[in-house]
Motif scaffolding. Sequence first.
Motif, PDB file in Angstrom:
ATOM      1  N   UNK A 173       0.782  -1.169   0.221  1.00 24.86           N
ATOM      2  CA  UNK A 173       0.038   0.145  -0.073  1.00 24.86           C
ATOM      3  C   UNK A 173       0.895   1.217   0.016  1.00 24.86           C
ATOM      4  N   UNK A 174       0.674   2.033  -1.070  1.00 24.97           N
ATOM      5  CA  UNK A 174       1.564   3.288  -1.083  1.00 24.97           C
ATOM      6  C   UNK A 174       0.588   4.664  -0.586  1.00 24.97           C
ATOM      7  N   UNK A 175       1.315   5.449   0.194  1.00 25.15           N
ATOM      8  CA  UNK A 175       0.666   6.530   0.755  1.00 25.15           C
ATOM      9  C   UNK A 175       1.486   7.757   0.409  1.00 25.15           C
ATOM     10  N   UNK A 176       0.888   8.825  -0.022  1.00 27.94           N
ATOM     11  CA  UNK A 176       1.762   9.959  -0.405  1.00 27.94           C
ATOM     12  C   UNK A 176       1.265  11.351   0.142  1.00 27.94           C
ATOM     13  N   UNK A 177       1.954  12.033   1.154  1.00 28.93           N
ATOM     14  CA  UNK A 177       1.430  12.936   1.820  1.00 28.93           C
ATOM     15  C   UNK A 177       2.289  14.231   1.401  1.00 28.93           C
ATOM     16  N   UNK A 178       1.430  15.399   1.037  1.00 31.99           N
ATOM     17  CA  UNK A 178       2.112  16.500   0.908  1.00 31.99           C
ATOM     18  C   UNK A 178       1.826  17.615   1.898  1.00 31.99           C
ATOM     19  N   UNK A 190       8.521  22.913   3.643  1.00 31.55           N
ATOM     20  CA  UNK A 190       9.912  22.643   3.182  1.00 31.55           C
ATOM     21  C   UNK A 190      11.048  24.216   3.466  1.00 31.55           C
ATOM     22  N   UNK A 191      12.065  23.763   2.927  1.00 34.98           N
ATOM     23  CA  UNK A 191      12.955  24.835   2.948  1.00 34.98           C
ATOM     24  C   UNK A 191      12.433  25.983   1.762  1.00 34.98           C
ATOM     25  N   UNK A 192      12.750  27.338   2.388  1.00 39.76           N
ATOM     26  CA  UNK A 192      12.143  28.353   1.522  1.00 39.76           C
ATOM     27  C   UNK A 192      10.776  28.199   0.744  1.00 39.76           C
ATOM     28  N   UNK A 193       9.749  27.591   1.677  1.00 41.72           N
ATOM     29  CA  UNK A 193       8.457  27.520   1.463  1.00 41.72           C
ATOM     30  C   UNK A 193       8.089  26.648   0.511  1.00 41.72           C
ATOM     31  N   UNK A 194       8.823  25.592   0.128  1.00 42.89           N
ATOM     32  CA  UNK A 194       8.538  24.458  -0.733  1.00 42.89           C
ATOM     33  C   UNK A 194       7.774  23.420  -0.063  1.00 42.89           C
ATOM     34  N   UNK A 195       7.142  22.724  -0.954  1.00 43.84           N
ATOM     35  CA  UNK A 195       6.199  21.745  -0.336  1.00 43.84           C
ATOM     36  C   UNK A 195       7.198  20.241   0.048  1.00 43.84           C
ATOM     37  N   UNK A 196       6.768  19.668   1.195  1.00 46.33           N
ATOM     38  CA  UNK A 196       7.458  18.646   1.767  1.00 46.33           C
ATOM     39  C   UNK A 196       6.543  17.505   1.118  1.00 46.33           C
ATOM     40  N   UNK A 197       7.038  16.508   0.515  1.00 48.55           N
ATOM     41  CA  UNK A 197       6.303  15.409   0.144  1.00 48.55           C
ATOM     42  C   UNK A 197       6.740  14.007   0.655  1.00 48.55           C
ATOM     43  N   UNK A 198       6.061  12.936   1.282  1.00 47.84           N
ATOM     44  CA  UNK A 198       6.580  11.982   1.948  1.00 47.84           C
ATOM     45  C   UNK A 198       5.662  10.883   1.285  1.00 47.84           C
ATOM     46  N   UNK A 199       6.486   9.958   0.796  1.00 47.10           N
ATOM     47  CA  UNK A 199       6.010   8.605   0.082  1.00 47.10           C
ATOM     48  C   UNK A 199       6.183   7.447   1.330  1.00 47.10           C
ATOM     49  N   UNK A 200       5.020   6.706   1.643  1.00 43.54           N
ATOM     50  CA  UNK A 200       5.311   5.497   2.508  1.00 43.54           C
ATOM     51  C   UNK A 200       4.837   4.261   2.136  1.00 43.54           C
ATOM     52  N   UNK A 201       5.468   3.127   1.875  1.00 43.59           N
ATOM     53  CA  UNK A 201       4.999   1.919   1.393  1.00 43.59           C
ATOM     54  C   UNK A 201       4.820   0.923   2.691  1.00 43.59           C
ATOM     55  N   UNK A 202       3.534   0.606   2.849  1.00 40.17           N
ATOM     56  CA  UNK A 202       3.372  -0.575   3.945  1.00 40.17           C
ATOM     57  C   UNK A 202       2.893  -1.921   3.222  1.00 40.17           C
ATOM     58  N   UNK A 203       3.721  -2.780   4.071  1.00 34.57           N
ATOM     59  CA  UNK A 203       3.554  -4.285   3.242  1.00 34.57           C
ATOM     60  C   UNK A 203       3.262  -5.093   4.527  1.00 34.57           C
TER      61      UNK A 203
END
Length: 107
Positions: free
Chosen positions: A84-89, A94-107
């Motif tokens: 199962x793949x979960x992507x959170x934004x 982030x640095x200088x106001x950028x978006x932080x993206x986290x990708x998590x894979x559970x099995x």
Amino acid sequence: MNISKNKSGMTLIIATAIIMALSILAVSVISLAGSQAYLGQAQVDKIKAEQLAKGAFWVNYMNLLTNHVGFQLPVTTLDGKPFKITITTDAGTGLDGTDTVETEVSF
């Protein structure tokens, strides 16, 4: 018959002790081989999860670039095991106001 000089039973006892020791050794080796196979499969699953996370990150990135909408991948099954793949934004964290993206894979 003098029992103290009769040593014919001693060979049987020594042979039985050697057989028991070899049996314990064989069971230990088989157990160790089984646990190594399990650990090897766990490592393979971790590699699959890492590759899926990288692929999902770039699919999400390209979808944001072209459609301006995030993308959630469905559950992916590899070799009979669901991943199962979960992507959170997090926008602007982030640095200088950028978006932080986290990708998590559970099995």
